[in-house]
Write an enzyme that holds these catalytic residues in place. Structure first.
Site, short mmCIF file in Angstrom:
data_model
loop_
_atom_site.label_atom_id
_atom_site.label_comp_id
_atom_site.label_asym_id
_atom_site.label_seq_id
_atom_site.Cartn_x
_atom_site.Cartn_y
_atom_site.Cartn_z
N TYR A 6 74.69 144.91 94.66
CA TYR A 6 74.89 143.72 95.50
C TYR A 6 74.61 142.43 94.71
O TYR A 6 75.51 141.68 94.37
CB TYR A 6 73.97 143.78 96.72
CG TYR A 6 74.56 144.48 97.94
CD1 TYR A 6 75.42 145.56 97.81
CD2 TYR A 6 74.22 144.06 99.22
CE1 TYR A 6 75.94 146.19 98.94
CE2 TYR A 6 74.73 144.69 100.35
CZ TYR A 6 75.59 145.75 100.20
OH TYR A 6 76.09 146.37 101.32
N GLU A 21 69.51 148.48 105.52
CA GLU A 21 68.52 148.29 104.46
C GLU A 21 67.29 147.58 105.03
O GLU A 21 66.16 147.92 104.72
CB GLU A 21 69.11 147.46 103.31
CG GLU A 21 68.09 147.25 102.20
CD GLU A 21 68.59 146.41 101.04
OE1 GLU A 21 69.68 145.82 101.18
OE2 GLU A 21 67.89 146.34 100.02
#
Lengths: 378, 394
Positions: free
Chosen positions: B134, B249
């Site tokens: 990411y 997450e």
């Protein structure tokens, strides 16, 4: 049981919410205060609570109540909190009913019908000093024939000056700080020898200082067993602490709803002040604290209803957490309103005052954090 | 109580008692006891492998996933019962991975049937370990400004660029990775790719942290070929997948603020400081700070339980994971500050045997990343303010 309201509970919330907002919004409190109302709450509204079934929410169906639990009582209390409705609900419909659940048939039959009908008001008289120390009971109850003679003083008994029923913790054996030797009495208001001094508090509610000067009471007024009032008292305290947590969650919700509305329309420097990150982060942090307090409160309610062995601990966690979160809510409310938040004309100050009283009632965050530490052995 | 659920509880307890090796019922001693799975993973013991195998066989490494993809097919209520029974017996989690906590839910929601069949069972059995591509050097809090490019080459994409803070990239088998496929729009030009870390052109370099450990890497891509059937979701709609996955997450990270297993904060402090004659921790100010922390810790445990219950019932605001992540990580940092205070100078030792090689200090330092990784606390507060409280843009 999942930690959210089931369909029946949501339905109840959707009934209580509009009822309270319609019948007893903050303007109701303001008008009672401005009229210097000597009771500090409305008996008519209390009867309506009875008609709606609220006052009997925790009373068994066999005794004419709704036979529901602390989650449902909490739903009523949250709306009382959100609307700052002056009401003897906690002391009567939660505290006294919880005590009477553990009492014999005679006491139940004497008191429950009036409570269910919204006629009877009860008050808990447990504290003997400015700080909540319910484990320390000095008020004496000496055996006198078939009954007892009560001598001593209590304070911070909400709405006692209007109460028909008084629940008093008294020492029947041992020293002031002993765990054992405490007995709980259910006394009618008319008893001679009881002096009541109603004190108006910061939130314009009343709490009484009470003196008992050799009051002779009958043995039938004992709730539970003589010398074993501690077990009843602990149950009652867990119930009212959890109830006060729900009311605090409501107070915090009411104050922060007002505040969010305000910062979404107030402009300074040509901008809506709610668009400033300085306020956004504080509002978001407050939201998190309030959500955590709501979860802890629901946990305590479910634990009480399930008879869980962690119920006392969960009640302390809820009262401490709700106390801290609601304190932040009302402080941020006044600050974010700026100058107008300091005026009597504007309602937000009422939330701050009510929060302060409820935070103190049945033990503040410091008291309950200390209690949690003792329960966990450090 | 529901009879069927009580039957399930009884059967589950009996099965766990029979099948969970005694070694796997002791608290984890260190991070080495965590089973991550994957091609490069070395089991710490036979018991660890056996426990993974029997649980995976039953689909209980991912109890609430559908059984056709290697899951247990359990209902939310049954999943909760399984967790409660595992906790009651002290059973360790048999497998934890980013595949389970992050990619799996996104695959279930956005994956093609072929992708689900290909990847989910391998995650459930711990055969493939995933990492997350990411953040980039110039795309941290402002993640959508990422620049790693994926160029359309007909039957495949050609990936070039760099990721940073890739957790365990050096130990992972595959990566799920955000790439730019359209430079004309920010969020609307991102595509979510899945590819093998052994592909030509992928390299990693561990980053040494203040704790001395290196759980994160820089990851470099140079002309990496990725077949087109390895796009998850739609081309240029990777931001939707990314946001969905970030929610998971945040759930995972927020869980770290819950009631920690093993030695509690107060037990640790009592151990270090002793008690006065009334049994109270012999430092009244520290005791008060710990007690206040424990109030929040218990309350947040209730919040976590409520969050999971609401999530499973589909009764949750989509931005609520941001609140959980914010609160859980801040609480965890606070807990480690208190552990350090209770440990005093003992907790400062970095290498000694008594300190377990600086366990307390390294763990304390590690927690400082909790409120940075997966979106900083400030980003979570922005999300709550805008999406839940509906405060206006600046």
């Amino acid at each position: 049981m999942p930690l959210f309201h089931d369909e029946d509970q949501e339905t109840l919330a959707n009934t209580v919410g509009p009822f309270m907002a319609d019948r007893a919004p903050v303007s109701h409190l303001r008008s009672l205060r401005d009229a210097d109302d000597p009771a500090g709450f409305s008996r008519d509204l209390w009867r309506e609570f009875g008609q709606m079934g609220f006052t009997g929410v925790l009373v068994d169906e066999a005794d004419g109540g709704l036979g529901l639990g602390h989650v449902e009582a909490g739903i009523v209390l949250e709306e009382i909190g959100r609307n700052l409705t002056p009401s003897p609900f906690i002391g009567t419909a939660v505290g006294a009913v919880e005590a009477l659940r553990l009492a014999d048939r005679g006491l139940k039959e004497t008191w429950l019908p009036g409570i269910v009908a919204g006629e009877t008001v009860a008050a808990l008289a447990l504290d003997e000093a400015a700080r909540h120390r319910p484990q320390s009971v000095a008020l004496k109850a000496e055996r006198q024939g078939n009954g007892f003679r009560l001598t001593g003083a209590k304070q911070f008994a909400p709405f006692r000056h209007e109460a028909d029923l008084l629940l008093v913790s008294a020492r029947t054996a041992g020293d002031a700080s002993d765990e054992e030797g405490v007995t709980l009495f259910a006394l009618p208001r008319s008893h001679p020898g009881i002096t009541v001094k109603a004190e108006r508090l910061a939130d314009s509610s009343f709490a009484a200082r009470i003196e008992l000067d050799g009051v002779d009471v009958d043995g039938s007024t004992v709730v539970g067993e003589v010398d074993d009032g501690r077990s009843v008292l602990n149950r009652v305290l867990s119930a009212v602490r959890t109830g006060a947590s729900a009311e605090l969650v409501g107070v915090a919700g009411g104050a922060s709803a007002m505040t969010l509305d305000y910062i979404k329309q107030r402009k300074q420097f040509g901008r809506i002040i709610g668009s400033y990150q300085a306020l956004q982060h504080r509002a978001a942090h407050l939201y998190a604290e309030m959500e955590v307090a709501r979860a802890a409160t629901l946990k305590a309610q479910q634990s009480l209803d399930a008879g869980s062995e962690t119920a006392e601990r969960d009640a302390s966690v809820a009262k401490a957490m709700a106390g801290m979160a609601s304190s932040l809510a009302v402080r941020e409310a006044v600050q974010m309103h700026g100058g107008i938040g300091m005026t009597d004309e504007y309602d937000v100050g009422f939330f701050m005052k009510r929060q302060r009283v409820l935070a103190e009632l049945y033990g503040d965050a410091d008291f309950h954090a200390d209690r949690l530490a003792r329960m966990e052995g450090y | 109580m529901d009879d069927a659920l009580e039957d399930f509880r009884r059967d589950t307890r009996a099965w766990l008692e029979e099948n969970c090796p005694p070694e796997m019922r002791k608290p984890m001693r260190s991070e080495k006891d965590i089973c991550w799975g994957g091609r490069k993973f070395t089991f710490a013991s036979d018991a660890q492998k056996q426990w993974l195998d029997v649980m995976a066989e039953r689909g209980w490494t991912v109890p609430d996933w559908p059984s056709e993809y290697g899951g247990g097919g359990l209902s939310p209520a049954e999943t909760k019962v399984l967790k409660q029974e595992m906790a009651a017996l002290g059973c360790r989690v048999p497998l934890q991975s980013f595949g389970i906590s992050m990619l799996g839910p996104a695959l279930l929601k956005y994956g093609t049937e072929e992708q689900k069949q290909e990847h989910l069972p391998k995650i459930a059995r711990g055969e493939i370990r995933w990492c997350q591509g990411y953040s980039e050097p110039n795309a941290g809090s402002d993640l959508a400004s990422l620049a790693t490019s994926a160029e359309d080459k007909g039957d495949h994409y050609l990936v070039n660029g760099q990721k940073v803070w890739t957790s365990y990239a050096d130990e992972a088998d595959w990566i799920f990775c955000l790439t730019r496929t359209d430079t004309s729009q920010k969020q609307g030009g991102i595509t979510f790719l899945l590819f093998d870390m052994e592909s030509d052109g992928v390299s990693t370099r561990p980053i040494r942290l203040i704790s001395g450990a290196s759980p994160f890497c820089e990851t470099f891509f140079e002309d990496v070929k990725v077949p087109k059937n390895q796009v998850l979701g739609e081309v240029n709609d990777g931001w939707s997948v990314a946001k969905y996955l970030l929610g998971h997450e945040r759930e995972m990270i927020s869980g770290m603020g819950g009631r920690a297993q093993g030695l509690t904060l107060s037990d640790y402090a009592l151990n270090k400081l002793g008690a006065d004659e009334q049994g109270r921790l012999d430092d009244s100010v520290l005791r008060a700070r710990i007690a206040m922390h424990e109030v929040r810790s218990h309350a947040f445990a209730a919040m976590s339980e409520r969050f999971i219950d609401q999530l499973k019932a589909g009764k949750i605001h989509s931005a609520q994971p941001s609140m959980m992540k914010y609160y859980g990580t801040e609480l965890n940092k606070d807990r480690h500050e208190l552990l350090m205070a209770a440990g005093g100078s003992d907790a400062l030792e970095w290498e000694s045997e008594a300190s377990g090689g600086g366990k307390a200090a390294r763990a304390w330092l590690r927690t400082k990343a909790n409120s940075i990784e997966g979106g900083t606390s400030e980003i979570q507060l922005n999300i709550v303010a805008k999406r839940i409280l509906e405060l206006p843009e600046g």
